[in-house]
Design an enzyme around this catalytic site. Sequence first.
Site, PDB file in Angstrom:
ATOM      1  N   CYS A  64      -0.616  -5.678   7.320  1.00  0.00           N
ATOM      2  CA  CYS A  64      -1.513  -6.803   7.566  1.00  0.00           C
ATOM      3  C   CYS A  64      -2.489  -6.899   6.401  1.00  0.00           C
ATOM      4  O   CYS A  64      -3.225  -5.954   6.117  1.00  0.00           O
ATOM      5  CB  CYS A  64      -2.269  -6.590   8.871  1.00  0.00           C
ATOM      6  SG  CYS A  64      -3.508  -7.860   9.194  1.00  0.00           S
ATOM      7  N   VAL A  65      -2.463  -8.049   5.739  1.00  0.00           N
ATOM      8  CA  VAL A  65      -3.386  -8.305   4.646  1.00  0.00           C
ATOM      9  C   VAL A  65      -4.183  -9.551   5.021  1.00  0.00           C
ATOM     10  O   VAL A  65      -3.612 -10.603   5.303  1.00  0.00           O
ATOM     11  CB  VAL A  65      -2.643  -8.538   3.308  1.00  0.00           C
ATOM     12  CG1 VAL A  65      -3.632  -8.650   2.156  1.00  0.00           C
ATOM     13  CG2 VAL A  65      -1.639  -7.427   3.044  1.00  0.00           C
ATOM     14  N   VAL A  66      -5.514  -9.404   5.033  1.00  0.00           N
ATOM     15  CA  VAL A  66      -6.397 -10.515   5.369  1.00  0.00           C
ATOM     16  C   VAL A  66      -7.116 -10.936   4.098  1.00  0.00           C
ATOM     17  O   VAL A  66      -7.683 -10.103   3.388  1.00  0.00           O
ATOM     18  CB  VAL A  66      -7.410 -10.103   6.468  1.00  0.00           C
ATOM     19  CG1 VAL A  66      -8.345 -11.264   6.795  1.00  0.00           C
ATOM     20  CG2 VAL A  66      -6.679  -9.624   7.714  1.00  0.00           C
ATOM     21  N   PHE A 119       0.379  -2.272   0.276  1.00  0.00           N
ATOM     22  CA  PHE A 119       1.006  -2.141  -1.040  1.00  0.00           C
ATOM     23  C   PHE A 119       1.951  -0.940  -1.083  1.00  0.00           C
ATOM     24  O   PHE A 119       2.972  -0.973  -1.761  1.00  0.00           O
ATOM     25  CB  PHE A 119      -0.067  -2.022  -2.133  1.00  0.00           C
ATOM     26  CG  PHE A 119       0.479  -2.217  -3.508  1.00  0.00           C
ATOM     27  CD1 PHE A 119       0.722  -3.485  -4.004  1.00  0.00           C
ATOM     28  CD2 PHE A 119       0.778  -1.128  -4.308  1.00  0.00           C
ATOM     29  CE1 PHE A 119       1.248  -3.676  -5.275  1.00  0.00           C
ATOM     30  CE2 PHE A 119       1.298  -1.303  -5.576  1.00  0.00           C
ATOM     31  CZ  PHE A 119       1.527  -2.583  -6.064  1.00  0.00           C
ATOM     32  N   GLU A 120       1.646   0.102  -0.336  1.00  0.00           N
ATOM     33  CA  GLU A 120       2.453   1.316  -0.320  1.00  0.00           C
ATOM     34  C   GLU A 120       3.716   1.204   0.544  1.00  0.00           C
ATOM     35  O   GLU A 120       4.538   2.123   0.584  1.00  0.00           O
ATOM     36  CB  GLU A 120       1.606   2.503   0.148  1.00  0.00           C
ATOM     37  CG  GLU A 120       0.516   2.906  -0.819  1.00  0.00           C
ATOM     38  CD  GLU A 120      -0.692   1.989  -0.830  1.00  0.00           C
ATOM     39  OE1 GLU A 120      -1.344   1.875  -1.887  1.00  0.00           O
ATOM     40  OE2 GLU A 120      -0.998   1.360   0.208  1.00  0.00           O
ATOM     41  N   TRP A 161      -3.858   0.643   6.992  1.00  0.00           N
ATOM     42  CA  TRP A 161      -4.950  -0.311   6.778  1.00  0.00           C
ATOM     43  C   TRP A 161      -4.835  -1.425   7.818  1.00  0.00           C
ATOM     44  O   TRP A 161      -3.736  -1.892   8.095  1.00  0.00           O
ATOM     45  CB  TRP A 161      -4.865  -0.888   5.362  1.00  0.00           C
ATOM     46  CG  TRP A 161      -6.096  -1.629   4.963  1.00  0.00           C
ATOM     47  CD1 TRP A 161      -6.256  -2.985   4.928  1.00  0.00           C
ATOM     48  CD2 TRP A 161      -7.337  -1.068   4.545  1.00  0.00           C
ATOM     49  NE1 TRP A 161      -7.522  -3.304   4.522  1.00  0.00           N
ATOM     50  CE2 TRP A 161      -8.215  -2.133   4.274  1.00  0.00           C
ATOM     51  CE3 TRP A 161      -7.793   0.244   4.382  1.00  0.00           C
ATOM     52  CZ2 TRP A 161      -9.522  -1.948   3.835  1.00  0.00           C
ATOM     53  CZ3 TRP A 161      -9.097   0.431   3.946  1.00  0.00           C
ATOM     54  CH2 TRP A 161      -9.935  -0.641   3.672  1.00  0.00           C
ATOM     55  N   HIS A 205      -7.510  -9.682  -4.798  1.00  0.00           N
ATOM     56  CA  HIS A 205      -6.770  -8.523  -4.296  1.00  0.00           C
ATOM     57  C   HIS A 205      -5.678  -8.934  -3.314  1.00  0.00           C
ATOM     58  O   HIS A 205      -4.557  -8.429  -3.368  1.00  0.00           O
ATOM     59  CB  HIS A 205      -7.745  -7.540  -3.642  1.00  0.00           C
ATOM     60  CG  HIS A 205      -7.111  -6.302  -3.115  1.00  0.00           C
ATOM     61  ND1 HIS A 205      -6.679  -5.284  -3.933  1.00  0.00           N
ATOM     62  CD2 HIS A 205      -6.828  -5.918  -1.838  1.00  0.00           C
ATOM     63  CE1 HIS A 205      -6.148  -4.323  -3.191  1.00  0.00           C
ATOM     64  NE2 HIS A 205      -6.222  -4.679  -1.917  1.00  0.00           N
ATOM     65  N   ASP A 245     -12.636 -12.122  -0.546  1.00  0.00           N
ATOM     66  CA  ASP A 245     -13.324 -12.902  -1.567  1.00  0.00           C
ATOM     67  C   ASP A 245     -12.816 -12.637  -2.978  1.00  0.00           C
ATOM     68  O   ASP A 245     -13.330 -13.209  -3.930  1.00  0.00           O
ATOM     69  CB  ASP A 245     -14.825 -12.587  -1.525  1.00  0.00           C
ATOM     70  CG  ASP A 245     -15.467 -13.011  -0.214  1.00  0.00           C
ATOM     71  OD1 ASP A 245     -14.985 -14.018   0.370  1.00  0.00           O
ATOM     72  OD2 ASP A 245     -16.415 -12.351   0.225  1.00  0.00           O
ATOM     73  N   THR A 246     -11.819 -11.763  -3.116  1.00  0.00           N
ATOM     74  CA  THR A 246     -11.306 -11.418  -4.436  1.00  0.00           C
ATOM     75  C   THR A 246      -9.809 -11.704  -4.494  1.00  0.00           C
ATOM     76  O   THR A 246      -9.165 -11.906  -3.462  1.00  0.00           O
ATOM     77  CB  THR A 246     -11.538  -9.926  -4.741  1.00  0.00           C
ATOM     78  OG1 THR A 246     -10.699  -9.145  -3.889  1.00  0.00           O
ATOM     79  CG2 THR A 246     -13.003  -9.537  -4.538  1.00  0.00           C
TER      80      THR A 246
END
Length: 163
Positions: free
Chosen positions: A89-91, A66-67, A31, A97, A94-95
Amino acid sequence: MATAYQNLSDYDVNSVPDASGMTVAVVAAEWNRNITEKLLEGACNTLEKHGVKAENIKVARVPGTFELTFGAQQMAEAYSPDAVIVLGCVVRGDTPHFDYVCQGVTQGITHLNTLFGIPFIFGVLTTDTMQQAEDRAGGKYGNKGDEAAVTAIKMHDFACRLK
């Protein structure tokens, strides 16, 4: 923001121990691949720069950040490496998550550090914008992959010196 004060790719080369005998597993999230592939390239290049042979860098990809915890555990069990680096990388969106993923992978990697007796290095970017991620994946703030590789080498050396 810490990277505003220090480039992720800047370090004292002389402070990094010889890593020629190391085997390192690297797990990268698919991702945000445009970011994670740059992190992976930085990590592998830095490992090789400090003596890790290319054939001793075991690379795997998992679908998302997450994995990474499961992927890191599987790589540790399969290869018995001296260190495991996780790259993701997590961006923020709006939630909530973002919060769940970041908290889950942080706790998971921390837990693996206590289970295996080898360093699991957290090379996950957690940013508010894609631009911030690009800046930390070979952009103006350097490459988090470089930093993760140096940390893996130093933590392995730290553990060896205690034995």
